[in-house]
Design a protein around this motif. Structure first.
Motif, short mmCIF file in Angstrom:
data_model
loop_
_atom_site.label_atom_id
_atom_site.label_comp_id
_atom_site.label_asym_id
_atom_site.label_seq_id
_atom_site.Cartn_x
_atom_site.Cartn_y
_atom_site.Cartn_z
N GLN A 98 0.83 -1.21 0.00
CA GLN A 98 0.00 0.00 0.00
C GLN A 98 0.86 1.25 0.00
OE1 GLN A 98 -2.34 -0.67 3.46
NE2 GLN A 98 -0.84 0.20 4.88
N ASN A 99 2.15 1.06 0.24
CA ASN A 99 3.06 2.20 0.18
C ASN A 99 3.72 2.21 -1.17
OD1 ASN A 99 3.63 3.72 2.91
ND2 ASN A 99 3.15 1.59 3.41
N ARG A 100 3.33 3.15 -1.99
CA ARG A 100 3.92 3.22 -3.32
C ARG A 100 4.94 4.35 -3.33
NH1 ARG A 100 0.96 1.03 -7.63
NH2 ARG A 100 -0.53 -0.55 -6.91
N MET A 101 6.18 3.92 -3.49
CA MET A 101 7.24 4.93 -3.41
C MET A 101 8.20 4.75 -4.57
SD MET A 101 8.24 4.62 0.58
CE MET A 101 7.46 3.38 1.59
N ASN A 102 9.05 5.76 -4.76
CA ASN A 102 10.12 5.60 -5.73
C ASN A 102 11.32 4.96 -5.04
OD1 ASN A 102 11.36 7.60 -4.25
ND2 ASN A 102 10.71 9.24 -5.63
N ALA A 103 12.34 4.66 -5.83
CA ALA A 103 13.48 3.93 -5.30
C ALA A 103 14.13 4.65 -4.12
CB ALA A 103 14.51 3.70 -6.41
N ARG A 105 12.84 6.71 -1.94
CA ARG A 105 12.06 6.62 -0.69
C ARG A 105 12.04 5.20 -0.14
NH1 ARG A 105 6.50 8.69 -1.15
NH2 ARG A 105 6.45 8.10 1.06
N TRP A 106 12.08 4.20 -1.04
CA TRP A 106 12.15 2.83 -0.56
C TRP A 106 13.44 2.59 0.20
CZ3 TRP A 106 8.65 -0.07 0.89
CH2 TRP A 106 7.45 -0.22 0.20
N ASN A 107 14.54 3.08 -0.38
CA ASN A 107 15.83 2.89 0.30
C ASN A 107 15.83 3.58 1.65
OD1 ASN A 107 17.36 1.23 -1.48
ND2 ASN A 107 17.42 2.93 -2.93
N ALA A 108 15.16 4.74 1.71
CA ALA A 108 15.10 5.46 2.99
C ALA A 108 14.25 4.69 4.00
CB ALA A 108 14.53 6.86 2.76
N THR A 109 13.14 4.10 3.52
CA THR A 109 12.27 3.32 4.41
C THR A 109 13.01 2.10 4.95
OG1 THR A 109 10.34 4.05 3.15
CG2 THR A 109 10.05 2.14 4.58
N ILE A 110 13.75 1.46 4.05
CA ILE A 110 14.51 0.28 4.46
C ILE A 110 15.57 0.67 5.50
CG2 ILE A 110 16.21 -1.40 3.64
CD1 ILE A 110 14.47 -1.62 1.07
N LYS A 111 16.23 1.80 5.23
CA LYS A 111 17.25 2.27 6.17
C LYS A 111 16.60 2.56 7.52
CE LYS A 111 21.20 5.40 6.17
NZ LYS A 111 20.98 6.75 6.76
N TRP A 112 15.41 3.17 7.46
CA TRP A 112 14.70 3.49 8.71
C TRP A 112 14.37 2.21 9.49
CZ3 TRP A 112 9.57 1.99 9.78
CH2 TRP A 112 9.07 2.47 11.00
N MET A 113 13.91 1.19 8.77
CA MET A 113 13.58 -0.07 9.45
C MET A 113 14.83 -0.73 10.02
SD MET A 113 10.57 -1.97 7.37
CE MET A 113 11.10 -1.45 5.77
N GLN A 114 15.94 -0.55 9.30
CA GLN A 114 17.18 -1.14 9.80
C GLN A 114 17.65 -0.42 11.07
OE1 GLN A 114 19.29 -0.87 6.09
NE2 GLN A 114 19.15 -3.07 5.72
N ILE A 129 14.98 -6.00 -4.31
CA ILE A 129 13.71 -5.69 -3.63
C ILE A 129 13.15 -4.35 -4.09
CG2 ILE A 129 12.69 -5.12 -1.38
CD1 ILE A 129 14.67 -7.20 -0.16
N VAL A 130 14.01 -3.34 -4.09
CA VAL A 130 13.56 -2.00 -4.49
C VAL A 130 13.11 -2.02 -5.95
CG1 VAL A 130 14.29 0.38 -4.85
CG2 VAL A 130 14.90 -0.80 -2.74
N ASN A 131 13.85 -2.73 -6.79
CA ASN A 131 13.45 -2.86 -8.19
C ASN A 131 12.07 -3.49 -8.32
OD1 ASN A 131 15.15 -1.75 -10.04
ND2 ASN A 131 16.58 -3.48 -10.03
N TYR A 132 11.89 -4.55 -7.57
CA TYR A 132 10.60 -5.24 -7.60
C TYR A 132 9.47 -4.29 -7.20
CZ TYR A 132 6.77 -8.27 -6.10
OH TYR A 132 5.53 -8.84 -5.92
N LEU A 133 9.70 -3.56 -6.13
CA LEU A 133 8.65 -2.69 -5.60
C LEU A 133 8.34 -1.55 -6.55
CD1 LEU A 133 9.79 -2.64 -1.87
CD2 LEU A 133 7.76 -3.75 -2.81
N VAL A 134 9.39 -0.93 -7.09
CA VAL A 134 9.17 0.21 -7.98
C VAL A 134 8.51 -0.23 -9.28
CG1 VAL A 134 10.34 2.01 -9.31
CG2 VAL A 134 11.07 1.52 -6.98
N THR A 135 8.91 -1.42 -9.75
CA THR A 135 8.35 -1.92 -11.01
C THR A 135 6.90 -2.37 -10.85
OG1 THR A 135 10.55 -2.76 -11.52
CG2 THR A 135 8.75 -3.54 -12.91
N ASN A 136 6.61 -3.11 -9.78
CA ASN A 136 5.28 -3.71 -9.65
C ASN A 136 4.30 -2.87 -8.84
OD1 ASN A 136 5.82 -6.38 -11.01
ND2 ASN A 136 7.46 -6.34 -9.49
#
Ligand code: HEC
Length: 158
Positions: A98-103, A105-114, A129-136
């Motif tokens: 449900q979170n649609r982000m660009n690469a 912001r995804w990297n930032a979210t992942i960093k935040w979770m880490q 993972i980021v490729n998959y999310l941005v593409t799909n």
């Protein structure tokens, strides 16, 4: 030989035969018991239990139906299983999709979770993972529509 002696001798013979018989029975029984103790399976041939082969019920955890990974609802595409294995352990895949982000912001979210949620280092999988999310699950179209171009104006008549 007197008649008495004869009778006595016959009786002794009888007892002797009986003892011999008992002895043989004893040896057979003893042998049976010992071999049963040594190998309790020895009587198995008498039991008629049938070996019923139970076919394992195969439940495919990672079933794909109509292009959707059934267990998580994620789109089947390159990198799917890496996303499934890294991003659906702590929270629902819904939170991911449900979170649609660009690469970026995804990297930032992942960093935040880490940094705050104990997400592990994803190594080279992060890019997949980021490729998959941005593409799909690409970022949604902008809230405001783009400015129209190529407009064919018409003249208003008086
Ligand atoms: C170690 C556990 C863990 C893993 C693995 C994990 N996350 Fe998270 N993630 C969290 C937690 C905890 C939250 C906060 C949940 C909440 O707010 O209810 C969260 C929140 C999120 C959010 C919402 C962020 C926001 O701004 O609200 C997104 C999107 C997300 N995760 C995506 C992912 C993706 C993509 C992966 C795979 C790379 C992943 N998560 C793997 C723990 C994890």
């Amino acid at each position: 030989m007197t008649k008495k002696e004869d009778v006595f001798r016959k009786q002794v013979k009888k007892v002797h035969r009986l003892l011999a018989l008992l002895f043989v029975l004893f040896v057979i029984a003893g042998g049976g018991i010992i071999s049963y103790m040594v190998n309790p399976n020895i009587l198995d041939f008498m039991s008629k239990s049938e070996t019923v082969a139970i076919a394992p019920v195969e439940v495919d955890e990672d079933r794909i139906e109509n292009g959707i990974h059934v267990r998580t609802g994620l789109i089947d595409a390159e990198g799917l299983m890496i996303v499934v294995n890294n991003c659906t352990n702590c929270h629902s895949s819904k939170l991911v999709t449900q979170n649609r982000m660009n690469a970026e912001r995804w990297n930032a979210t992942i960093k935040w979770m880490q940094e705050t949620q104990n997400l592990w280092d994803l190594g080279r999988n992060q890019e997949v993972i980021v490729n998959y999310l941005v593409t799909n699950y690409p970022p949604k179209a902008k809230g405001r529509r783009a400015v129209l171009t190529d407009i064919d104006w018409y003249e208003l008549e008086d």
